[in-house]
Design an enzyme around this catalytic site. Sequence first.
Site, PDB file in Angstrom:
ATOM      1  N   ASP A  80       1.040  -1.318   0.011  1.00 14.35           N
ATOM      2  CA  ASP A  80       0.208   0.096   0.041  1.00 14.35           C
ATOM      3  C   ASP A  80       0.789   1.202  -0.111  1.00 14.35           C
ATOM      4  OD1 ASP A  80      -2.922   0.952   2.037  1.00 14.35           O
ATOM      5  OD2 ASP A  80      -1.946   1.948   0.023  1.00 14.35           O
TER       6      ASP A  80
HETATM    7  C1  GLC Z   1      -3.914   4.379  -0.261  1.00 12.08           C
HETATM    8  C2  GLC Z   1      -4.858   3.554   0.300  1.00 12.08           C
HETATM    9  C3  GLC Z   1      -5.179   2.278  -0.798  1.00 12.08           C
HETATM   10  C4  GLC Z   1      -5.102   2.849  -2.089  1.00 12.08           C
HETATM   11  C5  GLC Z   1      -3.724   3.048  -2.251  1.00 12.08           C
HETATM   12  C6  GLC Z   1      -3.440   3.784  -3.663  1.00 12.08           C
HETATM   13  O1  GLC Z   1      -2.965   4.859   0.649  1.00 12.08           O
HETATM   14  O2  GLC Z   1      -4.525   2.976   1.507  1.00 12.08           O
HETATM   15  O3  GLC Z   1      -6.318   1.932  -0.337  1.00 12.08           O
HETATM   16  O4  GLC Z   1      -5.181   1.777  -2.806  1.00 12.08           O
HETATM   17  O5  GLC Z   1      -3.111   4.300  -1.490  1.00 12.08           O
HETATM   18  O6  GLC Z   1      -3.905   4.988  -3.879  1.00 12.08           O
END
Ligand code: GLC
Length: 717
Positions: free
Chosen positions: A263
Amino acid sequence: MFTLNDPKYREAREKAKELLSKMTLEEKVIQLTQYIGTDNSYNPEHKEKDGSTNAGRCGSLLAVCGAATVNGFQKIALEYTPHSVPVITGCDVIHGYRTTMPIPLALSCTFEPDLIRKCYGIIGKEAASDGVHWVYAPMVDVARDSRWGRVAEGYGEDTYLCSEMASAAVHGFQDDGGVMACMKHFVAYSAGEGGRDYNGCEMSMQTLFNTFIPPFQAGVDAGVGTFMNAFNEINGVPCAANRTLLTDILRGKMGFDGFVVSDYDAVMELINHGFAEDEKDAAMKGYNAGVDVLMLGNLYNNYLPELVREGRVSEEQIDESVLRVLAAKYRLGVFDSPFVPDDSDGEFFSDEHLKTARECARRSFVLLENDGTLPLIPEKYKGKKIGVVGPYADDRISVLGCWASIMTPSRTVSILSALKERYSDSDIIFSEGVDFSDGIENIEKACCDMAECDVIIAALGEHSSQSGEATSKTNLELPENQKLLLERLASLGKPIVLLVSAGRPLILDKIRKSVSAILYIWAPGTEAGHAVCDVVSGDFSPSGKTTISFPYTSASLPYYYNHKSTGRPASGEMTFESKYIDTPIGALYPFGYGMSYTTFEYSDAAISSDKIKAESGESINVTLKVKNTGGFEGYDVVQLYVRDVVGSITRPVKELKKFVKVHAAPGEEKEVSMTLSRDDLAFWNADMEYTAEKGRFKLWVAHDSDDNNIEFDFELV
Ligand code: GLC
């Protein structure tokens, strides 16, 4: 779809092996790198300080969509990436691409996995037509604390329901929509202490496996292509560096064949966690734990080749990670068709897509209170004055929800516009009352405007910017100015229909005493207005059941129906029991609760036996009759709950095990049958064995998780 038991995926892996054999170590690591498409990382004209370019140095791109844009990046990829490996694009397409559906929490309140699969198929098709290969959804974090703003993105507090929705979403996205899905956030991200986003938790393996992991397993079983690790730590180990979690459990126990993406910057954040010395240490710990692809930047490009040469990262593991990524690319077809036709509108906002959006929205609404004021039958309001007030009445943005990826407010049907259309023979009087600021200057004017009305529809709630990522709150009340507006409107003595738009359950205990009806519309998406009118007018009888408990106060959180008993369960009769002395225990509106315009009565409930043999496959049948005893057609969700009375670890006071949604016309009676098997009773026990333990069980057939009227005892023998 992306599992080794799919012959096409196996074939894709064979092609990937062929390509992998030609790659150098650096070329392999490029495939494990992802850049944000929106910055200059990928522009060949953009030179780094050392004069180099990042063009061709990643295998996937974040937040790139739009056929022309994707094709532009793809052209660079084919030209600059070694072996001309095409990139894939990953986007947060959470509950809609152009046609915006209700937020996932709302979708779960339909209790209709088949409808949800259709919804995600449409979302996937629209996204794929615009160059999106991979969606960072579904989010299947079981939500037990509504202070956490991301409850909006999940499917509520029940493990079984979340699992059903997870499976529907993956099949919808991948099998019907043609995009690769991503199970997130692995795992227990929703259990952060204090309901605070990104916070960690201490948790037993039993709770992890019995409550938080099953929805992710449902995604694996549905053939999901990717997982995303969570930001949080569990028991002192950040998920991004947790090999037990990302390798031993995810691949060993759960049988996941796809690849794991970090993430965002979770691997770099190991330094903030105090779990990595520096960037190189973070890269090593993240990669060795099982994070195949780094979502952001060059941490892997910069350090993995060196770490392999130092013998601290294995090239065999790198090969396996790259195989997974290349196999996904072959399975997605991007080698054969790297470019996206830029004349396809993906049926954006097509009649069929809008019809499904409307259907999902109206079935997601939960009628929490109604003294009979609803429905407002248009014929009865001919020539009458209907007041419409509140900031969500004419809103086209917040009602789209917190992850409306490609926001198209111009296509939103507002509540006000739809009311004017549906009640064309009535006199609609609109007065905003309060806007999204905290002002109160227009409240008196709104009261004057409403004073002549026969009924008032107040559209209040929580703005979509107040839920989703990094929006944890300690106060879930309506904004003060909205509460003041409602108080002043109530003094007019008119019936008030309160519509609440929000990404989480808000505190309604006091408010409910001053209104005639409360319809919880969550964030209904593009078709908000039409869906609201369908229900308010009685064209559609509300059928949603809340999948998350409504607490009495913010301080009552975390609260969820499937809690443990304690040695002094709250009965309300004793002094020394597990309760609060200043707040009722339990939920104001419990999990599974939702009213209809009609009533349903259960009769002739029976179980086929009061014993289930403790061998796998053994089961009993639960049958009953459901009769529509009111004057409207409608839907009921028959819920089957179970309690394992005595276990080698304490067990929840109730757990949803089955549900059936039935439709009945006034006076119609339907037979419902559910099968409860020994396998439904299995859990991870004190010895971390997955088994069903012999002994006494209770079973309820219920309208909601507070309904104990129909109870049976049975035994696992
Ligand atoms: C964000 C979120 C995740 C998302 C990712 C890409 O921090 O936690 O759910 O898919 O980054 O945007």
